[in-house]
Design an enzyme around this catalytic site. Structure first.
Site, short mmCIF file in Angstrom:
data_model
loop_
_atom_site.label_atom_id
_atom_site.label_comp_id
_atom_site.label_asym_id
_atom_site.label_seq_id
_atom_site.Cartn_x
_atom_site.Cartn_y
_atom_site.Cartn_z
N ASP A 89 0.83 -1.20 0.00
CA ASP A 89 0.00 0.00 0.00
C ASP A 89 0.87 1.26 0.00
O ASP A 89 0.55 2.24 0.66
CB ASP A 89 -0.92 -0.01 1.24
CG ASP A 89 -2.15 0.87 1.02
OD1 ASP A 89 -2.26 1.46 -0.07
OD2 ASP A 89 -2.98 0.95 1.94
N CYS A 148 -23.88 -16.22 0.31
CA CYS A 148 -23.78 -15.37 1.51
C CYS A 148 -23.68 -13.89 1.12
O CYS A 148 -22.90 -13.52 0.24
CB CYS A 148 -22.55 -15.79 2.31
SG CYS A 148 -22.26 -14.76 3.77
N CYS A 150 -18.14 -11.88 8.45
CA CYS A 150 -17.83 -12.86 7.41
C CYS A 150 -17.54 -14.22 8.04
O CYS A 150 -16.63 -14.36 8.86
CB CYS A 150 -16.61 -12.39 6.61
SG CYS A 150 -16.06 -13.61 5.40
C1 B12 Z 1 -8.33 2.58 -2.16
C2 B12 Z 1 -8.29 1.58 -1.03
C3 B12 Z 1 -9.31 1.65 -0.08
C4 B12 Z 1 -10.53 2.54 -0.26
C5 B12 Z 1 -11.47 1.93 -1.32
C6 B12 Z 1 -11.78 0.44 -1.05
C7 B12 Z 1 -11.85 -0.42 -2.27
N1 B12 Z 1 -12.60 -1.49 -2.14
O1 B12 Z 1 -11.22 -0.16 -3.31
C8 B12 Z 1 -11.09 2.60 1.20
C9 B12 Z 1 -10.53 3.79 1.91
C10 B12 Z 1 -12.61 2.64 1.29
C11 B12 Z 1 -10.46 1.33 1.79
C12 B12 Z 1 -10.99 0.68 2.89
C13 B12 Z 1 -10.44 -0.47 3.45
N2 B12 Z 1 -9.25 -1.02 3.14
CO1 B12 Z 1 -8.19 -0.46 1.62
N3 B12 Z 1 -7.10 -0.14 0.12
C14 B12 Z 1 -7.24 0.64 -0.91
C15 B12 Z 1 -6.06 0.45 -1.89
C16 B12 Z 1 -5.08 1.62 -1.72
C17 B12 Z 1 -6.48 0.35 -3.36
C18 B12 Z 1 -7.66 -0.60 -3.64
C19 B12 Z 1 -8.09 -0.52 -5.08
O2 B12 Z 1 -7.29 -0.76 -5.97
N4 B12 Z 1 -9.34 -0.12 -5.34
C20 B12 Z 1 -9.82 0.09 -6.67
C21 B12 Z 1 -10.95 -0.84 -6.99
C22 B12 Z 1 -11.37 -0.60 -8.43
O3 B12 Z 1 -10.43 -2.13 -6.87
P1 B12 Z 1 -11.33 -3.35 -6.38
O4 B12 Z 1 -12.07 -2.97 -5.16
O5 B12 Z 1 -10.43 -4.53 -6.30
O6 B12 Z 1 -12.31 -3.40 -7.60
C23 B12 Z 1 -12.36 -4.46 -8.50
C24 B12 Z 1 -13.63 -5.18 -8.26
O7 B12 Z 1 -14.69 -4.25 -8.13
C25 B12 Z 1 -13.68 -5.94 -9.55
N5 B12 Z 1 -15.02 -6.35 -9.80
C26 B12 Z 1 -15.88 -5.81 -10.66
N6 B12 Z 1 -17.01 -6.50 -10.62
C27 B12 Z 1 -16.85 -7.51 -9.72
C28 B12 Z 1 -17.72 -8.52 -9.33
C29 B12 Z 1 -17.29 -9.43 -8.34
C30 B12 Z 1 -18.22 -10.50 -7.88
C31 B12 Z 1 -15.99 -9.30 -7.76
C32 B12 Z 1 -15.55 -10.25 -6.68
C33 B12 Z 1 -15.13 -8.27 -8.19
C34 B12 Z 1 -15.59 -7.40 -9.19
O8 B12 Z 1 -13.19 -5.08 -10.55
C35 B12 Z 1 -12.51 -4.01 -9.94
C36 B12 Z 1 -11.20 -3.80 -10.67
O9 B12 Z 1 -10.32 -4.90 -10.58
C37 B12 Z 1 -5.47 -0.91 -1.40
C38 B12 Z 1 -3.94 -1.03 -1.52
C39 B12 Z 1 -3.51 -1.17 -2.96
N7 B12 Z 1 -2.55 -0.40 -3.39
O10 B12 Z 1 -4.09 -1.95 -3.69
C40 B12 Z 1 -5.94 -1.01 0.07
C41 B12 Z 1 -6.41 -2.38 0.58
C42 B12 Z 1 -7.36 -2.95 -0.44
N8 B12 Z 1 -7.16 -2.05 1.78
C43 B12 Z 1 -7.07 -2.90 2.73
C44 B12 Z 1 -7.80 -2.83 3.96
C45 B12 Z 1 -7.32 -3.72 5.10
C46 B12 Z 1 -8.91 -1.97 4.08
C47 B12 Z 1 -9.94 -1.93 5.24
C48 B12 Z 1 -10.30 -3.30 5.80
C49 B12 Z 1 -9.39 -1.00 6.36
C50 B12 Z 1 -10.31 -0.79 7.54
N9 B12 Z 1 -10.39 -1.72 8.49
O11 B12 Z 1 -10.92 0.25 7.66
C51 B12 Z 1 -11.15 -1.24 4.54
C52 B12 Z 1 -12.09 -2.27 3.89
C53 B12 Z 1 -13.24 -1.66 3.11
C54 B12 Z 1 -13.64 -2.51 1.90
N10 B12 Z 1 -14.64 -3.38 2.05
O12 B12 Z 1 -13.02 -2.40 0.83
C55 B12 Z 1 -6.15 -4.06 2.37
C56 B12 Z 1 -6.99 -5.30 2.05
C57 B12 Z 1 -6.36 -6.64 2.41
C58 B12 Z 1 -7.24 -7.78 1.93
N11 B12 Z 1 -7.40 -8.82 2.74
O13 B12 Z 1 -7.81 -7.77 0.86
C59 B12 Z 1 -5.36 -3.43 1.13
C60 B12 Z 1 -4.98 -4.44 0.05
C61 B12 Z 1 -4.09 -2.78 1.71
C62 B12 Z 1 -2.98 -3.77 2.04
N12 B12 Z 1 -1.80 -3.61 1.47
O14 B12 Z 1 -3.17 -4.71 2.78
N13 B12 Z 1 -9.38 0.94 1.08
#
Ligand code: B12
Length: 348
Positions: free
Chosen positions: A132, A189, A246
């Site tokens: 991150d 779920c 979960c």
């Molecule tokens: C921006 C970000 C956030 C943002 C946005 C969250 C998000 N979901 O993107 C905010 C601030 C809200 C956030 C919150 C949290 N985050 Co954060 N965050 C990030 C960050 C910097 C980027 C994530 C990203 O690329 N988002 C962009 C979107 C487009 O990506 P995506 O969610 O994967 O979207 C894909 C899906 O939607 C998919 N998709 C489309 N249709 C469908 C359909 C299905 C069925 C599925 C499965 C997927 C899918 O396509 C998209 C593109 O690939 C990463 C670190 C990193 N550099 O990657 C950490 C990261 C994801 N976060 C993390 C954590 C721990 C959290 C929190 C738990 C923190 C907390 N306790 O408050 C929360 C969880 C909230 C949640 N449910 O997401 C961890 C997750 C670890 C893990 N086990 O996965 C990461 C990886 C950081 C790390 N290095 O550990 N986060």
């Protein structure tokens, strides 16, 4: 490499290739819908986030890793205990990942140690470690390399570790055999979608950051939208609600390293006490931890919202102590704090 990674506190490593093109449309759609809110860093690096070899030229493979972060003394019923905290409105809840040392340093530091060991064995190689800490599509790299599947809450989930782990990566300039992805096991779920207090999971696997309590309390620098404030309950830094419900998290693993042990006094604290912290106390009590990322002003903003929510349910002496704590901050020089305190006072 696996043995070394385990010795360093990682529970699994995998290998991904660098062609992430199938994830591009989903990512671009997420950004186009504005779900990133004010997270400008999600867009400002252009295609470098989506194409590892553009971020670090010469990258041929990505070593992915996950590191569990539940503190070493976590009791087996931790998830139920966390959910019980939400029923105590006078108490502030800081999300689990933020109670120990800042993970960015811990995970990256240990990935760099892993690189040193690899270099000792195979000679010098081009690499860079991340957690991150740069424009890296961490969840997609993890998913592809078999760290887990992407749950409905969009986090990576594993059958033997739930989702309570951090992700990290090493971009390397040599080719390694890719590890295989695993199948998804959310089934029918929808617990995470249903429990989210702000309904931030807008489609399966898609989070609208602007509604997520994690974003509202940590990333958002300005006012918290008024319509979302009552839904935030007693969350004052991040949120784990989608994870504590979960079912897979009954398999969540504890960390083996001391870094993620809880640092007093963020857990089980009364909001009125947390609201009394002056800037010096805030800086001292959050030293080396993620909560430092928000400054004292945003800390007060978050606690004010939680106090407003507590006030709505309080009566008698408890309500009076909340009002007194809020009134004492009415003359705070920050307009942001002042406005949130006024809002909170109006709640009861
Ligand atoms: C921006 C970000 C956030 C943002 C946005 C969250 C998000 N979901 O993107 C905010 C601030 C809200 C956030 C919150 C949290 N985050 Co954060 N965050 C990030 C960050 C910097 C980027 C994530 C990203 O690329 N988002 C962009 C979107 C487009 O990506 P995506 O969610 O994967 O979207 C894909 C899906 O939607 C998919 N998709 C489309 N249709 C469908 C359909 C299905 C069925 C599925 C499965 C997927 C899918 O396509 C998209 C593109 O690939 C990463 C670190 C990193 N550099 O990657 C950490 C990261 C994801 N976060 C993390 C954590 C721990 C959290 C929190 C738990 C923190 C907390 N306790 O408050 C929360 C969880 C909230 C949640 N449910 O997401 C961890 C997750 C670890 C893990 N086990 O996965 C990461 C990886 C950081 C790390 N290095 O550990 N986060």
């Amino acid at each position: 490499m696996r043995t070394w990674a385990r010795e360093l506190g990682f529970s699994q490593i995998g290998v991904s290739g660098v062609d992430l093109s199938s994830a591009e449309p989903g990512f671009l759609d997420w950004v186009a819908k504005g779900y990133h809110g004010d997270l400008h860093y999600m867009v400002q690096h252009g295609t470098r986030r989506l194409r590892p070899a553009e971020l670090l030229p010469g990258t041929l493979s990505v070593i992915t890793a996950r590191m569990p972060y539940l503190p070493r003394d976590t009791p087996p019923d931790w998830a139920a205990r966390e959910r019980a905290r939400l029923q105590r409105p006078g108490e502030g809840v800081v999300s689990l990942y933020a109670r120990g040392r800042d993970y960015h340093k811990v995970v990256r530091g240990r990935l760099n140690k892993l690189c040193e060991r690899i270099a000792e064995a195979v000679g010098p190689f081009g690499h860079r470690a991340f957690s991150d800490s740069a424009p890296v599509l961490e969840k997609e790299l993890a998913r592809r390399s078999g760290q887990g599947w992407q749950g409905l809450h969009s986090l990576i989930l594993s059958r033997d570790a739930g989702s309570m782990f951090f992700l990290g990566e090493i971009y390397v300039d040599f080719k390694l055999q890719e590890s295989a992805p695993v199948s998804a096991h959310c089934g029918s779920c929808t617990a995470c979608v249903d429990v989210c207090p702000t309904q931030a999971i807008v489609a399966p696997g898609v989070v609208d950051a602007r509604r997520c309590i994690s974003y509202l309390t940590i990333e958002n620098k300005g006012a918290i939208p008024e319509e979302l404030r009552p839904l935030m309950g007693n969350h004052i830094y991040g949120c784990d609600d989608c994870q504590t419900v979960c079912p897979w998290n009954k398999y969540a693993q504890k960390s083996e390293i001391p870094d993620f042990d809880e640092r007093a006094p963020l857990v089980g604290q009364q909001l009125v006490d947390l609201f009394l912290w002056d800037e010096e106390t805030f800086l001292k009590r959050t030293e080396g931890g993620p909560v430092r990322r928000i400054n004292h002003e945003r800390w007060l903003r978050n606690v004010a919202v939680a106090l407003g929510n507590a006030l709505r349910q309080a009566s008698g002496a408890q309500a009076e102590s909340i009002r007194a704590a809020l009134r004492a901050r009415l003359d705070h020089p920050s307009a942001l704090v002042h406005e949130h305190v006024l809002w909170a006072l109006k709640q009861g």
